[in-house]
Scaffold this motif. Structure first.
Motif, PDB file in Angstrom:
ATOM      1  N   ASN A 256     -34.989  38.145  86.466  1.00  0.00           N
ATOM      2  CA  ASN A 256     -36.424  38.016  86.712  1.00  0.00           C
ATOM      3  C   ASN A 256     -37.188  39.217  86.162  1.00  0.00           C
ATOM      4  O   ASN A 256     -38.301  39.080  85.642  1.00  0.00           O
ATOM      5  CB  ASN A 256     -36.690  37.875  88.214  1.00  0.00           C
ATOM      6  N   VAL A 257     -36.602  40.398  86.306  1.00  0.00           N
ATOM      7  CA  VAL A 257     -37.251  41.608  85.785  1.00  0.00           C
ATOM      8  C   VAL A 257     -37.435  41.494  84.277  1.00  0.00           C
ATOM      9  O   VAL A 257     -38.515  41.783  83.738  1.00  0.00           O
ATOM     10  CB  VAL A 257     -36.418  42.859  86.146  1.00  0.00           C
TER      11      VAL A 257
ATOM     12  N   ALA B 134     -35.540  49.743  85.416  1.00  0.00           N
ATOM     13  CA  ALA B 134     -35.210  49.152  86.714  1.00  0.00           C
ATOM     14  C   ALA B 134     -34.129  49.996  87.375  1.00  0.00           C
ATOM     15  O   ALA B 134     -33.474  50.833  86.723  1.00  0.00           O
ATOM     16  CB  ALA B 134     -34.748  47.707  86.559  1.00  0.00           C
ATOM     17  N   GLU B 135     -33.955  49.766  88.665  1.00  0.00           N
ATOM     18  CA  GLU B 135     -32.982  50.550  89.430  1.00  0.00           C
ATOM     19  C   GLU B 135     -32.311  49.639  90.441  1.00  0.00           C
ATOM     20  O   GLU B 135     -32.955  48.790  91.071  1.00  0.00           O
ATOM     21  CB  GLU B 135     -33.698  51.701  90.150  1.00  0.00           C
TER      22      GLU B 135
ATOM     23  N   GLU C  50     -30.700  46.800  96.808  1.00  0.00           N
ATOM     24  CA  GLU C  50     -32.099  46.961  96.432  1.00  0.00           C
ATOM     25  C   GLU C  50     -32.213  46.947  94.909  1.00  0.00           C
ATOM     26  O   GLU C  50     -31.488  47.678  94.224  1.00  0.00           O
ATOM     27  CB  GLU C  50     -32.683  48.262  96.974  1.00  0.00           C
ATOM     28  N   VAL C  51     -33.120  46.126  94.419  1.00  0.00           N
ATOM     29  CA  VAL C  51     -33.414  46.057  92.987  1.00  0.00           C
ATOM     30  C   VAL C  51     -34.911  46.314  92.824  1.00  0.00           C
ATOM     31  O   VAL C  51     -35.729  45.553  93.341  1.00  0.00           O
ATOM     32  CB  VAL C  51     -33.039  44.692  92.385  1.00  0.00           C
ATOM     33  N   SER C  52     -35.265  47.386  92.129  1.00  0.00           N
ATOM     34  CA  SER C  52     -36.675  47.738  91.959  1.00  0.00           C
ATOM     35  C   SER C  52     -36.978  47.893  90.468  1.00  0.00           C
ATOM     36  O   SER C  52     -36.081  48.161  89.653  1.00  0.00           O
ATOM     37  CB  SER C  52     -37.002  49.042  92.693  1.00  0.00           C
ATOM     38  N   ASP C  53     -38.257  47.709  90.132  1.00  0.00           N
ATOM     39  CA  ASP C  53     -38.682  47.882  88.750  1.00  0.00           C
ATOM     40  C   ASP C  53     -40.106  48.411  88.729  1.00  0.00           C
ATOM     41  O   ASP C  53     -40.803  48.405  89.754  1.00  0.00           O
ATOM     42  CB  ASP C  53     -38.586  46.558  87.977  1.00  0.00           C
TER      43      ASP C  53
ATOM     44  N   PRO D  68     -45.098  48.551  92.114  1.00  0.00           N
ATOM     45  CA  PRO D  68     -43.790  48.076  91.645  1.00  0.00           C
ATOM     46  C   PRO D  68     -43.268  46.923  92.499  1.00  0.00           C
ATOM     47  O   PRO D  68     -43.855  46.595  93.535  1.00  0.00           O
ATOM     48  CB  PRO D  68     -42.908  49.305  91.795  1.00  0.00           C
ATOM     49  N   THR D  69     -42.167  46.337  92.076  1.00  0.00           N
ATOM     50  CA  THR D  69     -41.522  45.256  92.816  1.00  0.00           C
ATOM     51  C   THR D  69     -40.202  45.756  93.392  1.00  0.00           C
ATOM     52  O   THR D  69     -39.448  46.453  92.721  1.00  0.00           O
ATOM     53  CB  THR D  69     -41.267  44.053  91.894  1.00  0.00           C
TER      54      THR D  69
END
Length: 429
Positions: free
Chosen positions: A354-355, A364-365, A378-381, A418-419
């Motif tokens: 999706n990112v 992303a992280e 946790e998935v962040s961007d 951010p998401t």
């Protein structure tokens, strides 16, 4: 992305545009429709409540309670106990309809289960408790609020009241002229928004108590059985998934690979100008494509990298295949259940997909950590945010997959980013 409307009054009170929305009017409508119901109930309770106060006062003064009063209180208490489960039917039926004014979320409708159930079930006595709450404590709250409103109206009207011949007392000061009353009127006007919020809080508390008492909870034993049934279904699904994966990996996939090789060797032996060359080439290409598709199917059931490298290694492999920099932080000090591993892997895979497709992110992280017996993913961007489960099935499917494993998915994606996708998976059952 437009902000979703608040689902109920309590949520609306926390939003900055409350005073300019329609919720204050809904709170007022709820309060106005409460007054006749609560008033009628309070009168009925006062019939018994006033003699109770008399009896208590007599005891405090050391005087004996007269026999007629004792008989009246006894008979009155018995009549209330006998009639309350029946009276509460009408009260709570109306309340279930009215509750939609401040809280549109559905409440279970009343179902008649027989006269005996009105005196033996917990749900019926919860309705009785709501009736006493509506007739006992709610009127006190509205009475205090009414006094505050009258006091504020007195402040607002004090400049006009000061024109009369009699002295006007505002709070604790005597007002003789309209000029002296202007500061009080200004304070009264400034207090109007606070009173509007106060009415909203009063209506929200009343609605929350009504929902708590009338939304009958599921039976505890049934709930436990549902959870056990879901766990059994998940276990059965996992066992069947492993069987299919093993059958494909050990049976169909090697045979298809052998067939592809045989077709390739046959192509080498057949001259290019032979009539069989073209059909043989097509068959060879189809076999190779089918082998790729079958490999992807097996990969979708359980990625081989997850089996070979573990969750942390498989996630790092996913990160390495991404077209933007993806940082992986993994703190896993113990083996994880297979269901948890596969669920977490697919969460990361779908989130990174999706990112890359929708977020416009430059990096992303991914974080994997064990905390309190749970695996936290946790998935962040740093993309533009605005992710909405209602606009697609990806996030909804992820939430369903996580729920099947007994976990939960949380999403924070404000417009502008951010998401953050956070998943919590229990590591034991």
């Amino acid at each position: 992305m437009t902000t979703a409307p608040p689902p109920h009054l309590a949520e609306a009170l926390r939003r900055p545009g409350y005073l300019l929305s329609g919720w204050p009017w809904r709170a007022l409508a709820y309060a106005v429709t409460t007054v006749p119901i609560a008033g009628a109930l309070s009168v009925g309770l006062l019939v018994v409540g006033a003699p109770v106060l008399v009896a208590v006062n007599s005891v405090r003064q050391g005087r004996p309670v007269e026999l007629p009063l004792v008989l009246f209180l006894t008979v009155g208490a018995l009549m209330i106990l006998v009639s309350a489960p029946i009276v509460s039917i009408a009260v709570t039926t109306v309340e279930r309809q009215r509750l939609g004014i401040v809280d549109p979320r559905p409440v279970p409708a009343y179902r008649w289960q027989g006269l005996a159930a009105r005196y033996t079930t917990a749900a019926a006595w919860r309705e009785v408790a709501h009736t006493f709450w509506l007739g006992g404590l709610v009127p006190l709250g509205y009475a205090v609020f009414t006094l505050l409103v009258l006091l504020d109206l007195t402040l607002v009207a004090s400049p006009w009241l000061a024109n009369v011949d009699d002295e006007v007392i505002v709070i604790w000061n005597t007002i003789d002229t309209p000029g002296q009353a202007v500061p009080y009127a200004v304070v009264g006007v400034l207090l109007l928004p606070a009173l509007t919020y106060g009415l909203g809080v009063l209506a929200a508390v009343q609605g929350a108590v009504a929902r708590w008492l009338l939304a009958r909870p599921a039976d505890g034993a049934a709930l436990r059985e549902i959870n056990r049934s879901r766990a059994r279904l998940v276990d059965t699904y996992e066992a069947e998934r492993r069987r299919i994966e093993r059958d494909i990996h050990d049976g169909a996939q090697p045979r298809l690979t052998s067939l592809t090789l045989q077709l390739g060797l046959a192509r080498l032996d057949v001259p290019e100008d032979s009539p069989a060359a073209a059909p043989l080439a097509v068959a060879h290409d189809q076999a190779r494509n089918l082998m790729v598709e079958l490999r992807q199917i097996v990969q979708g059931i359980r990625p081989q990298s997850l089996t070979d490298l573990g969750l942390a290694g498989a996630v790092r492999e996913l990160a390495g295949e991404a077209t933007i920099p993806v940082t992986v932080h993994a703190d896993l000090g113990q083996p994880l259940p297979e269901l948890v591993e596969s669920t977490a892997y697919f969460v990361v895979s779908e989130s990174l997909s999706n990112v890359l497709r929708h977020s416009g992110a430059t990096r992303a992280e991914v974080r994997l950590a064990l905390a309190g017996g749970e695996l936290v993913v946790e998935v962040s961007d740093d993309g533009h945010g605005g992710a909405d489960p209602a606009r697609g099935t990806g996030l909804t499917g992820l939430a369903d997959r996580v729920a099947a494993a007994g976990g939960r998915l949380l999403l924070a994606s404000p417009p502008g980013g951010p998401t953050l996708v956070r998943v919590e998976l229990p590591c034991h059952r």
